[in-house]
Each structure stands twice: as C-alpha cells, then as structure tokens.
Design an enzyme around this catalytic site. Structure first.
Site, PDB file in Angstrom:
ATOM      1  N   GLU A   1     -69.204  35.065   7.091  1.00  0.00           N
ATOM      2  CA  GLU A   1     -68.027  34.724   7.873  1.00  0.00           C
ATOM      3  C   GLU A   1     -67.379  33.512   7.230  1.00  0.00           C
ATOM      4  O   GLU A   1     -67.772  32.376   7.500  1.00  0.00           O
ATOM      5  CB  GLU A   1     -68.382  34.402   9.335  1.00  0.00           C
ATOM      6  CG  GLU A   1     -67.134  34.298  10.191  1.00  0.00           C
ATOM      7  CD  GLU A   1     -67.098  33.144  11.180  1.00  0.00           C
ATOM      8  OE1 GLU A   1     -66.160  33.101  11.990  1.00  0.00           O
ATOM      9  OE2 GLU A   1     -67.973  32.271  11.143  1.00  0.00           O
TER      10      GLU A   1
ATOM     11  N   ASP B   1     -72.879  32.965  10.039  1.00  0.00           N
ATOM     12  CA  ASP B   1     -71.805  32.274  10.749  1.00  0.00           C
ATOM     13  C   ASP B   1     -71.315  31.055   9.961  1.00  0.00           C
ATOM     14  O   ASP B   1     -72.114  30.304   9.404  1.00  0.00           O
ATOM     15  CB  ASP B   1     -72.383  31.802  12.105  1.00  0.00           C
ATOM     16  CG  ASP B   1     -71.350  31.217  13.023  1.00  0.00           C
ATOM     17  OD1 ASP B   1     -70.455  31.968  13.446  1.00  0.00           O
ATOM     18  OD2 ASP B   1     -71.432  30.007  13.309  1.00  0.00           O
TER      19      ASP B   1
HETATM   20  C1  NOJ Z   1     -67.784  31.513  14.463  1.00  0.00           C
HETATM   21  C2  NOJ Z   1     -68.149  32.405  15.604  1.00  0.00           C
HETATM   22  O1  NOJ Z   1     -67.576  33.672  15.377  1.00  0.00           O
HETATM   23  C3  NOJ Z   1     -67.629  31.752  16.863  1.00  0.00           C
HETATM   24  O2  NOJ Z   1     -67.754  32.591  17.974  1.00  0.00           O
HETATM   25  C4  NOJ Z   1     -68.352  30.443  17.073  1.00  0.00           C
HETATM   26  O3  NOJ Z   1     -67.791  29.768  18.161  1.00  0.00           O
HETATM   27  C5  NOJ Z   1     -68.268  29.555  15.828  1.00  0.00           C
HETATM   28  N1  NOJ Z   1     -68.475  30.258  14.606  1.00  0.00           N
HETATM   29  C6  NOJ Z   1     -69.304  28.459  15.893  1.00  0.00           C
HETATM   30  O4  NOJ Z   1     -70.586  28.991  15.695  1.00  0.00           O
END
Ligand code: NOJ
Length: 534
Positions: A240, A198
């Site tokens: 991500e 993430d």
């Molecule tokens: C990206 C995640 O996909 C999202 O759902 C989340 O709120 C943020 N990162 C913070 O972790």
C-alpha cells in the site's frame, strides 16, 4: 509461482462480513460460513483487514499485540481453520501487516514512554520539539494538524503519521527491524500466503525530506523480501504505497521488493473519465506508468475500506472530483470521498458494470471490496470511514442476515434506506436472479480469469478512438483481445475499418460479431472481443 498475476483479490473486513456467534460483530465463525460464496464468486485471494488485539481507534490498524486475535473475531484455532478452509477451496489468504506503527496501548509503547531511559525508548521516534521533519505532510488532515504529539508521561513529543493513538515505530532501531521480521515469520508459519502491507512509504524519517519513499525504507523492505524468499518461497507481498507511478516503481525493486503494488493514481481517473466522458485521464496516467519487472503486478481497485483518495490527482482535478462526486461537505474526508461505488455511480447499473469492465481489462490484478459486487450503499451518518464498513447484506431477513443479534447490538447499523437497504440489495436475491449485478460481476470475474491477455498482455491504445470511448488491445504471447468501452451516455461509433478485423468472438456472450467499418456501442456499453480468422 506468479499466481497473483492472473487472480482476483477480495478485500473484506472480518468485523463487517458475517457474525457467527450472534454478538453483533463479524467474526471468523461467520467468515467460515461464507467461504463458499467467495469461491463461487471466483475469488482467488482474500485480503483480511486487521483482526489483531487492538483498542480499535483506527478499526484495528492500531495494533496492541501482533501475536494474537482480537477476541471479538475468535481464537487462533479458528483463524487456523479459516486459513485451512480457504486453502481447501483453492483460494489464498493475506492479512494486513501494519508495520509502520502500533497502538499507543501496545506494551512496547507503554514501556517506551515510561521514561527517557526506558529500555524500549528507541522503538519509537521522539523529539524535544514538534518542529523536526517539517517537510512531511499530514495524512489525516481533517483530524490532525501535526505529526507530533506531546507525551505527558515522558515530556517529549512522539512521531505519528496517522492518529495520535498510532505512534510510529522507529526503523532505525535494529531491534524494531528484527521484531517485525519475527512477526512476519509467526504469521507465515501459520500458513498465510503473504501480506497486504500497510503504509509502507513511511517507515523511516530523515530531516530535509518528505519522510516518504526513503532509500533506507527500500533497503529494509528488500531485507524482508529476501527473508521471505529464503524461508517461505512463493508468499506474496502487496504494497500500500499511495504514490505517483514513478515513486511506486522502486517498491518493485528489480523484482526483489514487493510482488505487487496498488496503482493509486489509476483509481480516481477511472471515475474522472466517466464523469467527463473523456478517456484522457486514463490514457495519460497509464502512459506515465513505467514497466515493472516481469514477476510483478499492479493491484487495481475501484474502492476500498478507506475514503476514495484524491491524493494522486492535481488540485484542479481534486476540486472537479469533489464537486462532481461529493457535492456535500459530509461526503468528503481528508483528501477524498467517503462513499461507495454504487452511490458514486448514481446506482446506474450500466456505469457500475462499466467501471468493473475497466477494472478487469486494464493492467493490474483486480482487488474487489466486499459488498460492492452487490451494489451496497453507504451511511454518511456514521463518522470517518465507517459509512463504507457497514454489515454485508446477505439476505432480506433481520440484520440483513449478517447477525442474529438484536439490531441495537450490531457493531454498526445495516444499510436500510429505500434504494440500497438490505431488503432491496442482498446476496440471496441477486444470486437467484441471473440478470443481477452480482451475477454480472461473477461472470466478468470468471471470464477475466480465463483470458490471460487481460492479466499479462501488453496494452496498446486504439489511436483514433473517440475521446468519449476507451478502446485498446491487450496482447499476450498467444492471445489478443480488443476491448471497447463507451464512457458516454449516448451511443458511440468506433472506427474499425483499418483494423483488418472482420469478425470476432464476444468473450462475454460467446457470440460471433461481424465487424464492418464501425462498431457501435450503446451508452456506457463495453465489449471484450477476440479476433476470429474469417
Ligand atoms: C492505511 C489503511 O488503509 C487505513 O485504513 C489506516 O487508517 C492507515 N493505513 C493507518 O494504518
């Protein structure tokens, strides 16, 4: 070792997928009951969104212990069983690894905020004033106007790239760096096949920068990769990083950082191409996409659990996308659109299938989002991103077959409107209907998996294809495919006379196609062809 290059991933929210114990929340017990479904669909790797202890202020992306399971989802033993049973079916599993921040309720933060002299003070990022790192954007811009919040306990501000309840960890601290490696080891020891990582661009902060994609961040990520390669070879890391292709490229390193990275800019352009009935946005972004190391792969997707992000488009294109796909204010969120695939496509089967065809045939490993394969709808009455996280619709029985609880005990109401409601849209009905969306997506999935050119082949555009089509070749060492899409609502005629191609096999039907001077595609039609000798 590069299984992820020719694979189909499936993202699911354990809370939303299936409830095994009847308390209204999805859990590991429910997931276990539906693993056969994922295998049937053709899924190779299941991405599980966070299931760790958490106050759930950001649906689990606010972790209060990295070493446990949120009791609503089950126990560690059940998690082990999930991993074993997934492996038993020849699939893999990657949980989310939330590295950038913790919950404010994590014992580290509780301890760190106690006083400026706390032993764990340096686990987080503190400041006397809220004006440091002024060049940094605010991501949740509908809810926040600053990345700093005052901690009343210790009288300093703390840094957070997401909600104030998610303080950022301070990766300048060697202890934080080591702590995250320990967490990684713990889960890999339990047998997971890697992580969807993430929010990777934000690990470090430096004055005078955007605090994104910093060299220090890459250096630490490479350290993680080295550790994994040495200790757990074969596990995979999926980044991500919501960035432009040139800024995502460094996350692959020289094949020594991430194995995979989501292609964020491609995703909105698939929608844009369909809205404008024009291929330019897709061709342009893929032409701008640099080659990545041979052992790496893009992750491509149509939707996920967040808003359909429009961060990676120009302001004019963002306005266009909002006006076209989210004309109502409550359909928009932050820099995006909080709707699911089927409603975005006006529930037009042809368009939904076309989007999947582009997903499967353009470069990248497809990552599906639970429920989109049956054309689930969204619930705009629910706040934030919750409208696209409603219970999976398994059948037409009470609570969509998701849970046996009383409806008011569900973590979220099921979709129950006349078009997308669970009585009309559910897995059971669609499995039984050979002509359903689900069976079509399954067929695309299995066809994709037997065509290596689609996952590894180079991409060459058909130069003289009309703008309202998307036509290209994918060619790997021993396979060539000619892929055609009609982006428009009228038949389109693709010139084929100069291709030296007289006949082809339609890979989706198995039929032979004779090719003359043109090929005509019906509105929103598509073809996956492999050339035949004569
Ligand atoms: C990206 C995640 O996909 C999202 O759902 C989340 O709120 C943020 N990162 C913070 O972790």
């Amino acid at each position: 070792m590069t299984w992820y290059k020719n694979a189909v991933f499936y993202e699911l929210y354990p809370r939303a997928f299936a409830d095994g114990n009847g308390d209204g929340w999805g859990d590991f017990g429910g997931l276990l009951e539906h693993l056969d479904y994922l295998q049937w669909l053709g899924v190779d790797c299941v991405w599980l969104t966070p299931f760790f202890p958490s106050p759930l202020k950001d649906d689990g992306y606010d972790i209060s212990s990295f070493y446990g399971i949120h009791p609503q989802y089950g126990t560690l033993e059940e998690f082990r069983l999930v991993v074993d049973e997934i492996h038993e079916r020849g699939m893999k599993v990657i949980p989310d690894l939330v590295m950038n921040h913790t919950s404010e309720e994590h014992p580290w933060f509780r301890m760190a905020r106690r006083s400026r002299e706390s032993r764990l003070r340096d686990f987080y990022v503190w400041s006397d004033t809220p004006d440091r790192y002024a060049g940094t954007r605010v991501i949740f811009c509908d809810t926040l106007d600053s990345n700093w919040s005052l901690d009343p306990v210790s009288g300093q501000y703390y840094w957070h790239r997401f909600f104030a309840s998610q303080p950022d960890l301070n990766y300048d601290s060697p202890r934080v760096q080591q702590a995250m490696l320990d967490i990684i080891k713990y889960w890999l020891d339990l047998g997971v096949d890697g992580f969807r990582v993430d929010a990777v661009p934000y690990l470090f902060e430096r004055e005078g920068t955007t605090c994104e994609n910093l060299p220090e961040t890459h250096a630490y990520l490479k350290r993680i990769r080295r550790y994994i390669d040495e200790t757990f070879p074969g596990r995979v890391l999926l980044a991500e990083a919501n960035q432009w292709p040139k800024d995502t490229l460094p996350y692959f390193g020289d094949g020594d950082e991430f194995h995979m990275g989501f292609h964020f800019p491609l995703m909105p352009r698939l929608y844009m191409a369909l809205a404008r009935q024009d291929n330019a946005s897709i061709i342009d972004i893929l032409n701008q996409t640099p080659d990545i190391p041979a052992c790496c792969q893009w992750g491509s997707f149509l939707r996920n659990h967040d808003e359909l992000t429009l961060e990676m488009v120009t302001p004019e294109d963002r306005e266009f996308m909002w006006n076209f796909y989210a004309p109502e204010r409550d359909q928009r969120l932050n820099m995006g659109i909080r709707r699911r695939l089927a409603p975005l496509m006006g529930n037009d089967r042809r368009k939904i299938a076309l989007m999947y065809s582009m997903l499967y045939t353009l470069p990248g490993t497809p990552v599906l989002y639970y429920g989109d394969e049956i054309g689930m709808g969204d619930n705009l009455a629910l706040p934030d991103r919750n409208g696209v996280r409603t219970p999976m619709q398994w059948d037409a029985s009470l609570n969509a077959g998701f849970s046996s609880c009383a409806p008011d005990a569900l973590y979220s109401p099921v979709i129950d409107d006349p078009v997308y409601g669970y009585r009309q849209v559910n897995v059971q009905a669609q499995r039984a209907d050979p002509a359903s969306l689900l069976n079509q997506i399954r067929h695309l999935t299995h066809t994709f998996k037997r065509l290596p050119a689609l996952s590894e082949g180079r991409l060459d555009w058909l130069a003289d294809a009309p703008a309202n089509s998307l036509c290209f070749w994918r060619a790997s060492e021993d396979q060539r495919l000619f892929v055609l899409h009609n982006l428009s609502d009228a038949p389109v005629s693709i010139p084929t006379a100069h291709l030296g191609l007289w006949a082809a096999r339609n890979e989706l039907t198995g039929q032979r196609v004779e090719i003359g001077a043109t090929l005509v595609l019906p509105p929103f039609g598509f073809l996956w062809l492999s050339p035949l000798g004569s």
